[in-house]
Design a protein around this motif. Structure first.
Motif, PDB file in Angstrom:
ATOM      1  N   TRP A 208       0.831  -1.194   0.000  1.00 13.36           N
ATOM      2  CA  TRP A 208       0.000   0.000   0.000  1.00 13.36           C
ATOM      3  C   TRP A 208       0.869   1.249   0.000  1.00 13.36           C
ATOM      4  CZ3 TRP A 208      -5.562   0.202   0.782  1.00 13.36           C
ATOM      5  CH2 TRP A 208      -6.164  -1.061   0.809  1.00 13.36           C
ATOM      6  N   VAL A 209       0.315   2.355  -0.503  1.00 10.32           N
ATOM      7  CA  VAL A 209       0.999   3.640  -0.564  1.00 10.32           C
ATOM      8  C   VAL A 209       0.314   4.617   0.376  1.00 10.32           C
ATOM      9  CG1 VAL A 209       1.615   5.597  -2.042  1.00 10.32           C
ATOM     10  CG2 VAL A 209       1.662   3.267  -2.960  1.00 10.32           C
ATOM     11  N   ASP A 210       1.093   5.253   1.223  1.00 10.98           N
ATOM     12  CA  ASP A 210       0.631   6.363   2.058  1.00 10.98           C
ATOM     13  C   ASP A 210       0.691   7.600   1.162  1.00 10.98           C
ATOM     14  OD1 ASP A 210       0.093   8.225   4.024  1.00 10.98           O
ATOM     15  OD2 ASP A 210       1.687   7.577   5.372  1.00 10.98           O
ATOM     16  N   VAL A 211      -0.473   8.124   0.763  1.00 11.13           N
ATOM     17  CA  VAL A 211      -0.515   9.074  -0.350  1.00 11.13           C
ATOM     18  C   VAL A 211       0.217  10.381  -0.052  1.00 11.13           C
ATOM     19  CG1 VAL A 211      -2.039  10.487  -1.789  1.00 11.13           C
ATOM     20  CG2 VAL A 211      -2.624   8.104  -1.319  1.00 11.13           C
ATOM     21  N   TRP A 212       0.044  10.941   1.153  1.00 15.22           N
ATOM     22  CA  TRP A 212       0.630  12.261   1.386  1.00 15.22           C
ATOM     23  C   TRP A 212       2.140  12.273   1.136  1.00 15.22           C
ATOM     24  CZ3 TRP A 212      -1.331  17.064   1.894  1.00 15.22           C
ATOM     25  CH2 TRP A 212      -0.405  18.079   2.177  1.00 15.22           C
ATOM     26  N   PRO A 213       2.947  11.425   1.773  1.00 14.32           N
ATOM     27  CA  PRO A 213       4.383  11.481   1.512  1.00 14.32           C
ATOM     28  C   PRO A 213       4.744  11.057   0.089  1.00 14.32           C
ATOM     29  CG  PRO A 213       3.864   9.637   2.960  1.00 14.32           C
ATOM     30  CD  PRO A 213       2.626  10.461   2.848  1.00 14.32           C
ATOM     31  N   ALA A 214       3.888  10.283  -0.558  1.00 16.05           N
ATOM     32  CA  ALA A 214       4.156   9.913  -1.951  1.00 16.05           C
ATOM     33  C   ALA A 214       4.054  11.121  -2.872  1.00 16.05           C
ATOM     34  CB  ALA A 214       3.185   8.824  -2.402  1.00 16.05           C
ATOM     35  N   VAL A 215       3.155  12.040  -2.537  1.00 20.43           N
ATOM     36  CA  VAL A 215       2.938  13.226  -3.366  1.00 20.43           C
ATOM     37  C   VAL A 215       3.783  14.402  -2.894  1.00 20.43           C
ATOM     38  CG1 VAL A 215       1.213  14.921  -4.099  1.00 20.43           C
ATOM     39  CG2 VAL A 215       0.625  12.499  -4.039  1.00 20.43           C
ATOM     40  N   HIS A 216       3.895  14.552  -1.566  1.00 20.86           N
ATOM     41  CA  HIS A 216       4.614  15.686  -0.973  1.00 20.86           C
ATOM     42  C   HIS A 216       5.787  15.148  -0.151  1.00 20.86           C
ATOM     43  CE1 HIS A 216       1.449  18.530  -2.062  1.00 20.86           C
ATOM     44  NE2 HIS A 216       0.564  17.680  -1.580  1.00 20.86           N
ATOM     45  N   SER A 217       6.895  14.904  -0.801  1.00 27.60           N
ATOM     46  CA  SER A 217       8.012  14.244  -0.122  1.00 27.60           C
ATOM     47  C   SER A 217       8.662  15.106   0.947  1.00 27.60           C
ATOM     48  CB  SER A 217       9.065  13.821  -1.146  1.00 27.60           C
ATOM     49  OG  SER A 217       9.553  14.959  -1.859  1.00 27.60           O
ATOM     50  N   THR A 218       8.519  16.443   0.859  1.00 29.16           N
ATOM     51  CA  THR A 218       9.210  17.319   1.811  1.00 29.16           C
ATOM     52  C   THR A 218       8.274  18.076   2.738  1.00 29.16           C
ATOM     53  OG1 THR A 218       9.247  19.157   0.223  1.00 29.16           O
ATOM     54  CG2 THR A 218      11.128  17.633   0.216  1.00 29.16           C
ATOM     55  N   GLU A 219       6.964  17.927   2.561  1.00 29.74           N
ATOM     56  CA  GLU A 219       5.997  18.626   3.408  1.00 29.74           C
ATOM     57  C   GLU A 219       5.430  17.648   4.436  1.00 29.74           C
ATOM     58  OE1 GLU A 219       3.067  20.825   1.203  1.00 29.74           O
ATOM     59  OE2 GLU A 219       4.463  21.139  -0.457  1.00 29.74           O
ATOM     60  N   PRO A 220       5.337  18.049   5.705  1.00 25.86           N
ATOM     61  CA  PRO A 220       4.944  17.093   6.753  1.00 25.86           C
ATOM     62  C   PRO A 220       3.480  16.677   6.718  1.00 25.86           C
ATOM     63  CG  PRO A 220       5.228  19.283   7.679  1.00 25.86           C
ATOM     64  CD  PRO A 220       5.734  19.357   6.268  1.00 25.86           C
ATOM     65  N   GLY A 221       2.579  17.507   6.197  1.00 25.51           N
ATOM     66  CA  GLY A 221       1.173  17.122   6.100  1.00 25.51           C
ATOM     67  C   GLY A 221       0.490  16.953   7.442  1.00 25.51           C
ATOM     68  N   ILE A 222       0.820  17.812   8.398  1.00 20.07           N
ATOM     69  CA  ILE A 222       0.263  17.706   9.749  1.00 20.07           C
ATOM     70  C   ILE A 222      -1.249  17.904   9.708  1.00 20.07           C
ATOM     71  CG2 ILE A 222       0.282  18.703  12.061  1.00 20.07           C
ATOM     72  CD1 ILE A 222       2.850  17.222  11.230  1.00 20.07           C
ATOM     73  N   THR A 223      -1.991  16.988  10.317  1.00 18.52           N
ATOM     74  CA  THR A 223      -3.454  17.095  10.344  1.00 18.52           C
ATOM     75  C   THR A 223      -4.005  17.393  11.736  1.00 18.52           C
ATOM     76  OG1 THR A 223      -3.737  14.702  10.664  1.00 18.52           O
ATOM     77  CG2 THR A 223      -3.675  15.523   8.384  1.00 18.52           C
ATOM     78  N   PHE A 224      -3.166  17.309  12.754  1.00 18.88           N
ATOM     79  CA  PHE A 224      -3.577  17.606  14.133  1.00 18.88           C
ATOM     80  C   PHE A 224      -2.472  18.487  14.707  1.00 18.88           C
ATOM     81  CE2 PHE A 224      -4.508  16.715  18.623  1.00 18.88           C
ATOM     82  CZ  PHE A 224      -5.886  16.717  18.625  1.00 18.88           C
ATOM     83  N   ASP A 225      -2.711  19.798  14.697  1.00 20.79           N
ATOM     84  CA  ASP A 225      -1.618  20.751  14.885  1.00 20.79           C
ATOM     85  C   ASP A 225      -1.914  21.717  16.022  1.00 20.79           C
ATOM     86  OD1 ASP A 225       0.490  22.475  14.653  1.00 20.79           O
ATOM     87  OD2 ASP A 225       0.306  22.763  12.500  1.00 20.79           O
ATOM     88  N   GLY A 226      -1.360  21.404  17.186  1.00 21.68           N
ATOM     89  CA  GLY A 226      -1.567  22.268  18.338  1.00 21.68           C
ATOM     90  C   GLY A 226      -0.987  23.656  18.175  1.00 21.68           C
ATOM     91  N   ALA A 227      -0.032  23.809  17.276  1.00 25.28           N
ATOM     92  CA  ALA A 227       0.595  25.115  17.077  1.00 25.28           C
ATOM     93  C   ALA A 227      -0.271  26.066  16.261  1.00 25.28           C
ATOM     94  CB  ALA A 227       1.946  24.941  16.392  1.00 25.28           C
ATOM     95  N   THR A 228      -1.177  25.526  15.453  1.00 25.56           N
ATOM     96  CA  THR A 228      -1.991  26.377  14.577  1.00 25.56           C
ATOM     97  C   THR A 228      -3.488  26.231  14.771  1.00 25.56           C
ATOM     98  OG1 THR A 228      -2.013  24.706  12.813  1.00 25.56           O
ATOM     99  CG2 THR A 228      -0.200  26.308  12.796  1.00 25.56           C
ATOM    100  N   ASN A 229      -3.923  25.187  15.485  1.00 24.07           N
ATOM    101  CA  ASN A 229      -5.358  24.919  15.635  1.00 24.07           C
ATOM    102  C   ASN A 229      -5.749  25.084  17.098  1.00 24.07           C
ATOM    103  OD1 ASN A 229      -7.964  23.799  15.792  1.00 24.07           O
ATOM    104  ND2 ASN A 229      -7.553  22.408  14.081  1.00 24.07           N
ATOM    105  N   PRO A 230      -6.523  26.112  17.427  1.00 23.52           N
ATOM    106  CA  PRO A 230      -6.879  26.352  18.833  1.00 23.52           C
ATOM    107  C   PRO A 230      -7.773  25.279  19.442  1.00 23.52           C
ATOM    108  CG  PRO A 230      -8.076  27.855  17.389  1.00 23.52           C
ATOM    109  CD  PRO A 230      -7.063  27.148  16.536  1.00 23.52           C
ATOM    110  N   HIS A 231      -8.367  24.421  18.622  1.00 27.77           N
ATOM    111  CA  HIS A 231      -9.177  23.328  19.163  1.00 27.77           C
ATOM    112  C   HIS A 231      -8.320  22.241  19.810  1.00 27.77           C
ATOM    113  CE1 HIS A 231     -12.679  25.095  17.410  1.00 27.77           C
ATOM    114  NE2 HIS A 231     -12.393  24.772  16.166  1.00 27.77           N
TER     115      HIS A 231
END
Length: 332
Positions: A208-231
Motif C-alpha cells: 500500500w501507498v501512504d498518499v501524502w508522503p508519496a505526493v509531498h516528499s518534503t511537506e509534513p502534512g500535519i493534520t492535528f496541529d496544536g501550534a496552529t489549531n486552537p481546538h
C-alpha cells in the motif's frame, strides 16, 4: 456571510456547485476526502456548516468522516441536497460517535460494516463499487496509547480489503510518522525513527501507498496541529494522524495530488473558527494506469478542472463513461 447562513442553505448552495463539478470530472479521476470532524459540542453547528461548505466546494466523489455524532448524521441524512448527490452509509454510534461515508450515486455503492477488536466502539466501514472494481474503507483506529490494538485493527482491515486491486483505506490512524504518541510531553523521544509505530504500515500493509508522503516528499502534512489549531488542547501535539492509503500494483489507483482542508488559510470565517480539531485530507487518484500514471506534486496539490493531465482528448469509450456517470446521477 457563511456563518450567518443556515446549514440547509450553505449545504444546498455548495451541493449545487459540487454537482456541476462532478458532472465534468474526467472519468478516470477520483477525489476522496477523509476528515475527523470532532465530536466536541463547541459551536458544532457553525463548525459543521463551515466543514461541509469546504468539502462540497472540492466536489469529492467519496467523503469519509470520523467522530460523527448522531445530530450530524441526522442532519446529513435529512439533507435533500446531499442525498441527491451521494449515497449515505449506515451509521452506528457505539461510543457516542461513529464513522460515516458519502459516495457518489453513480458509483452504485454497497455498504457494510466489519467488526474490529476495540474497547472504544471502533469499526471498519466499507463501500464497494463493483462496476469500478473498487473497495473503500474508512476507520477511526483506537485512540491514545493503544499501539497493539491499532495493529490488530489494521490487520483486520487488510484482510477485508484483500482481492480488490483498486482499494482505499483512510481515516484517523492515531499515529504519526515522526514521533510516538505522547512524545510532546517527554523531554526526549520515546523511540528512534526506525522504531516508530508508523513501521506497522510497511509490516502490515507492504503493498500500500501512504498518499501524502508519496505526493509531498518534503511537506509534513500535519493534520492535528496544536501550534496552529486552537481546538487542540496541547500546543506541542503536532501529528499526522490522518491518512489515505491506496493499494499499489497493476490496475490499481495512482495518487496524483493531495492537500489539507480546514486550515486557517482556507476556512472562510470572520472569527477564525476552524471546522475541527483535525484538518481534512483531500486526495486525487487516477483509476486508469494508462492515463497520467506519474505521481504529481503541484504546489497547490490539485488540478483546477480535472482535465487529462497531459492534454489528451477523450476517447469514444471515455466519452461514453462520462455519459454513463452523468445519467446515473441524473436518475437519482
Amino acid at each position: 456571510h457563511l456563518l450567518c447562513m443556515t446549514w440547509t442553505r450553505v449545504v444546498s448552495d455548495a451541493a449545487h456547485g459540487a454537482a456541476a463539478l462532478l458532472s465534468t470530472r474526467y472519468p478516470t479521476r477520483m477525489r476522496v476526502v477523509t476528515w475527523n470532524v470532532w465530536f466536541g459540542e463547541q459551536q458544532m453547528r457553525e463548525r459543521m456548516t463551515l466543514l461541509f461548505g469546504e468539502v462540497l466546494k472540492a466536489a469529492p466523489d467519496i467523503i469519509c468522516l470520523q467522530e460523527v455524532v448522531p445530530w450530524l448524521e441526522t442532519s446529513i441524512r435529512e439533507s435533500d441536497s446531499l442525498r441527491s448527490l451521494y449515497a449515505i452509509s449506515p451509521f452506528t454510534a457505539r461510543a457516542g460517535y461513529g464513522v460515516l461515508m458519502l459516495v457518489r450515486h453513480s458509483f452504485n455503492p454497497a455498504f457494510h460494516i466489519a467488526r474490529l477488536p476495540t474497547r472504544m466502539g471502533r469499526e471498519l466501514l466499507i463501500a464497494d463499487a463493483p462496476d469500478l472494481g473498487l473497495r473503500v474503507a474508512t476507520v477511526h483506529l483506537e485512540s491514545l496509547d493503544s499501539e497493539h490494538t491499532r495493529r490488530a485493527q489494521l490487520e483486520v482491515a487488510v484482510k477485508e480489503m484483500s482481492g480488490w486491486p483498486r482499494a482505499i483505506l483512510c481515516g484517523d490512524f492515531n499515529f504519526d510518522d515522526r514521533q510516538t504518541w505522547g512524545d510532546w510531553r517527554r523531554g526526549t523521544p520515546k523511540r528512534a525513527p526506525e522504531a516508530l509505530e508508523n513501521r506497522v504500515l510497511n509490516e502490515v500493509l507492504p503493498d500500500w501507498v501512504d498518499v501524502w508522503p508519496a505526493v509531498h516528499s518534503t511537506e509534513p502534512g500535519i493534520t492535528f496541529d496544536g501550534a496552529t489549531n486552537p481546538h487542540v488542547r496541547n500546543r506541542n501535539e503536532i501529528m499526522r494522524y490522518d491518512r489515505i492509503m491506496v493499494r499499489r500494483g497493476a490496475g490499481a489507483l495512482v495518487p496524483q495530488a493531495a492537500r489539507l482542508l480546514g486550515t486557517s488559510q482556507t476556512t472562510a470565517s470572520p472569527l477564525g473558527l476552524l471546522p475541527s480539531d483535525h484538518y481534512g485530507l483531500l486526495v486525487d487518484v487516477d483509476m486508469d494506469c494508462c492515463h497520467n500514471t506519474r505521481i504529481m506534486a503541484a504546489n497547490d496539490g490539485i488540478r483546477a478542472h480535472d482535465r487529462p493531465a497531459d492534454g489528451q482528448a477523450l476517447t469514444n469509450a471515455e466519452r461514453a463513461a462520462v455519459k454513463t456517470l452523468n445519467l446515473r446521477d441524473a436518475l437519482r
